[in-house]
Design an enzyme around this catalytic site. Structure first.
Site, short mmCIF file in Angstrom:
data_model
loop_
_atom_site.label_atom_id
_atom_site.label_comp_id
_atom_site.label_asym_id
_atom_site.label_seq_id
_atom_site.Cartn_x
_atom_site.Cartn_y
_atom_site.Cartn_z
N GLU A 33 0.83 -1.21 0.00
CA GLU A 33 0.00 0.00 0.00
C GLU A 33 0.87 1.25 0.00
O GLU A 33 0.58 2.23 -0.68
CB GLU A 33 -0.91 0.03 1.24
CG GLU A 33 -2.05 -0.93 1.19
CD GLU A 33 -3.01 -0.62 0.08
OE1 GLU A 33 -2.70 -1.02 -1.07
OE2 GLU A 33 -4.05 -0.01 0.30
N THR A 41 -5.66 7.48 -5.10
CA THR A 41 -5.66 7.57 -3.63
C THR A 41 -4.62 8.56 -3.13
O THR A 41 -4.86 9.33 -2.21
CB THR A 41 -5.40 6.17 -3.02
OG1 THR A 41 -6.47 5.32 -3.43
CG2 THR A 41 -5.35 6.20 -1.51
N1 HSE Z 1 -8.28 4.97 4.20
C1 HSE Z 1 -7.76 5.13 2.87
C2 HSE Z 1 -8.11 6.53 2.39
C3 HSE Z 1 -8.36 4.10 1.96
O1 HSE Z 1 -9.26 6.94 2.58
O2 HSE Z 1 -7.25 7.20 1.83
C4 HSE Z 1 -7.91 4.19 0.54
O3 HSE Z 1 -8.63 3.23 -0.23
#
Ligand code: HSE
Length: 332
Positions: free
Chosen positions: A153, A206
């Site tokens: 990630e 993201t």
């Molecule tokens: N918690 C993370 C965000 C998840 O909201 O950036 C990304 O899929």
């Protein structure tokens, strides 16, 4: 996740079966996930039955990892094993168990859109880690793979959050109680909870969706948010779907990220009007999701939201699922 934490795992991971040698292979599916669950930014997530990614991993006689094929990515993902999140996570795992001597070839089959907010990179990474765990006969608790998945990630979006990888790996509904030290709690959920997902075909990476979030928050907003998180977790334990629904409100992240999603508030009004229990952004978006009390309502919501997006000339994919308690599985 710090490297010394990964090193700690070396002592606790026991490989119970010897290697099968070159030729052994396994085909693994790992599920998409909905992170945040509206009010639990970076600390809550759950897995769904579809979509998901698949990895076929074969042992070879040449030490090192190669990636021979990636499908379903429109050529966007690197075949270079030093740059791909699947191979990098697997390499971290191999280092931790002292097995960098083995040879592996990876095929990655993407069955969901990249940058969708459905934990696309997590599903691939978890499929890869579950594949190597299976090939090596490592019967350690799957949770031990989490730090390696978080490395993936970190590489994919610049931050090693666990709210996609943990539910993809463990299945079900998961709370990240703490990151330092990592403390992950599997939560119960009512059986009759359905999830309607709509992925509008717009790009929301993201990495960028994290950069626009406010760095400081007001105490009154924090009070609202932690009341809602506690309410959601209570609702899950009490099997109280209405409590779950009224707790799924986000005053911290959604007001900012909703701007990246076409007609977010209109879609929410439509979904709630059609009988949704709750509605919000899935992960960092652009996917949105609604909880419903039945399959029929979930299908109606996906159909109507898709029609609305089509009227805006925006393509979309839709999925309806219950919560997937199984997590990754060997499919061949
Ligand atoms: N918690 C993370 C965000 C998840 O909201 O950036 C990304 O899929």
């Amino acid at each position: 996740m710090e490297d010394n934490k990964i090193q700690d795992l070396k002592a606790t991971t026991q490989l119970t079966h010897p290697l099968g040698g070159g030729g052994a292979s396994v085909h693994v599916f790992a599920p998409a996930t909905v992170a945040n669950v509206v009010c639990g930014f970076d600390v809550l997530g759950f897995a769904v039955n579809e979509p998901g990614d698949e990895v076929i991993m074969r042992m070879t006689n040449k030490p090192g990892i190669s990636i021979s094929k990636i499908t379903g990515d429109d050529g966007r993902l690197p075949l270079d094993p030093a740059k791909n999140t699947v191979s990098v996570s697997v390499q971290h795992y191999l280092q931790s168990v002292g097995r960098t001597d083995i040879g592996l070839d990876i095929e990655l089959h993407k069955k969901m859109p990249i940058g969708s907010g459905l934990g696309s990179s997590s599903a691939s990474t978890v499929a890869g880690l579950f594949a190597i765990k299976t090939l090596l006969g490592d019967d350690a608790d799957p949770a031990k793979l989490l730090p390696f998945a978080m490395k993936g990630e970190e590489m994919a979006c610049g931050h090693g959050h666990a709210d996609n990888v943990a539910p993809a790996l463990l299945g079900g509904f998961v709370l990240i109680r703490s990151y330092e030290p990592l403390d992950v709690v599997r939560l119960p959920h009512p059986a009759g909870l359905y999830c309607a997902i709509v992925f509008p075909d717009v790009d929301v990476p993201t990495r960028e969706a994290r950069q626009i979030i406010r760095k400081n928050i007001q105490m009154k907003d924090a009070v609202t948010q932690w009341g809602n998180i506690a309410g959601l977790v209570s609702g899950l334990f009490m099997q109280d779907i209405d409590l779950i629904g009224r707790s799924m409100k986000d005053v911290l992240v959604e007001p900012v990220r909703s701007m990246l999603i076409p007609d977010f508030y209109k879609m929410r009004e439509m979904a709630m009007g059609l009988g949704a229990v709750s509605f919000g952004i899935s992960g960092s978006g652009p996917s949105v999701f609604a909880f419903t009390k039945d399959d029929e309502t979930a299908r109606l919501i996906t159909q109507k939201l898709q029609q609305h997006l089509t009227s805006l000339k925006i393509g979309s994919n839709t999925y309806v699922s219950t919560i997937n308690d199984a997590g990754p599985k060997v499919i061949g």
